[in-house]
Design a protein around this motif. Sequence first.
Motif, PDB file in Angstrom:
ATOM      1  N   GLU A  14      -6.268  20.928   6.187  1.00 29.25           N
ATOM      2  CA  GLU A  14      -5.898  19.586   5.768  1.00 29.25           C
ATOM      3  C   GLU A  14      -6.561  19.051   4.735  1.00 29.25           C
ATOM      4  N   THR A  62       0.712  16.569  12.696  1.00 30.07           N
ATOM      5  CA  THR A  62       0.900  17.378  11.813  1.00 30.07           C
ATOM      6  C   THR A  62       0.107  16.883  10.609  1.00 30.07           C
ATOM      7  N   PHE A  63       0.339  15.735  10.181  1.00 25.76           N
ATOM      8  CA  PHE A  63      -0.053  15.220   8.932  1.00 25.76           C
ATOM      9  C   PHE A  63      -0.444  13.892   9.163  1.00 25.76           C
ATOM     10  N   SER A  65       0.785  11.396   7.471  1.00 22.26           N
ATOM     11  CA  SER A  65       1.960  10.659   7.209  1.00 22.26           C
ATOM     12  C   SER A  65       2.839  10.627   8.418  1.00 22.26           C
ATOM     13  N   SER A  66       2.585  11.399   9.484  1.00 18.42           N
ATOM     14  CA  SER A  66       3.229  11.191  10.523  1.00 18.42           C
ATOM     15  C   SER A  66       2.750  10.951  11.742  1.00 18.42           C
ATOM     16  N   HIS A 102       3.574  23.604   4.338  1.00 17.87           N
ATOM     17  CA  HIS A 102       3.312  22.348   4.642  1.00 17.87           C
ATOM     18  C   HIS A 102       5.033  21.976   4.959  1.00 17.87           C
ATOM     19  N   SER A 105       5.779  23.168   8.310  1.00 18.84           N
ATOM     20  CA  SER A 105       5.266  22.265   9.545  1.00 18.84           C
ATOM     21  C   SER A 105       5.780  20.998   9.686  1.00 18.84           C
ATOM     22  N   THR A 106       6.342  20.376   8.445  1.00 18.71           N
ATOM     23  CA  THR A 106       6.962  19.186   8.510  1.00 18.71           C
ATOM     24  C   THR A 106       8.285  19.358   9.088  1.00 18.71           C
ATOM     25  N   SER A 109       7.921  19.994  12.781  1.00 17.51           N
ATOM     26  CA  SER A 109       7.162  18.717  13.620  1.00 17.51           C
ATOM     27  C   SER A 109       8.506  17.743  13.895  1.00 17.51           C
ATOM     28  N   ARG A 110       9.365  17.593  12.776  1.00 15.81           N
ATOM     29  CA  ARG A 110      10.580  16.728  12.801  1.00 15.81           C
ATOM     30  C   ARG A 110      11.458  17.122  14.081  1.00 15.81           C
TER      31      ARG A 110
END
Length: 117
Positions: A14, A62-63, A65-66, A102, A105-106, A109-110
């Motif tokens: 990250e 995950t990030f 932003s989440s 990325h 992963s996004t 995650s969603r």
Amino acid sequence: MTGEEKILKKRIREQQVVHLMISLYCRKKHGSSKNMLCSFCLELDEYAAGRSENCPFIKTKTFCSSCTVHCYRHDMRNRIREVMKFSGPRMLFYHPVLAVRHLFSTVCSRMKNKKTV
């Protein structure tokens, strides 16, 4: 690989991605060299690394932003958003593997979050 090693690896990855995005932004917007950051971007890079280093949610998020808790100061959050908005699309050309990872992963995650709701 132990749980602690996985978390450390995730934290380092990250931090590397954020550093690469800030570096790209700095090169294109401020004209810095590839291995140097201007003082404005260096401050943001160090701040972001510090936030990541002390993140209590690194195991589950995950990030940033989440994340449910936004630990960035308001001014730094605006600066990192500007960097992400600029560098995000360009990462596909400069660091395609990281960009695809990325994106994957996004999406995962969603999808995971939709299943739990």
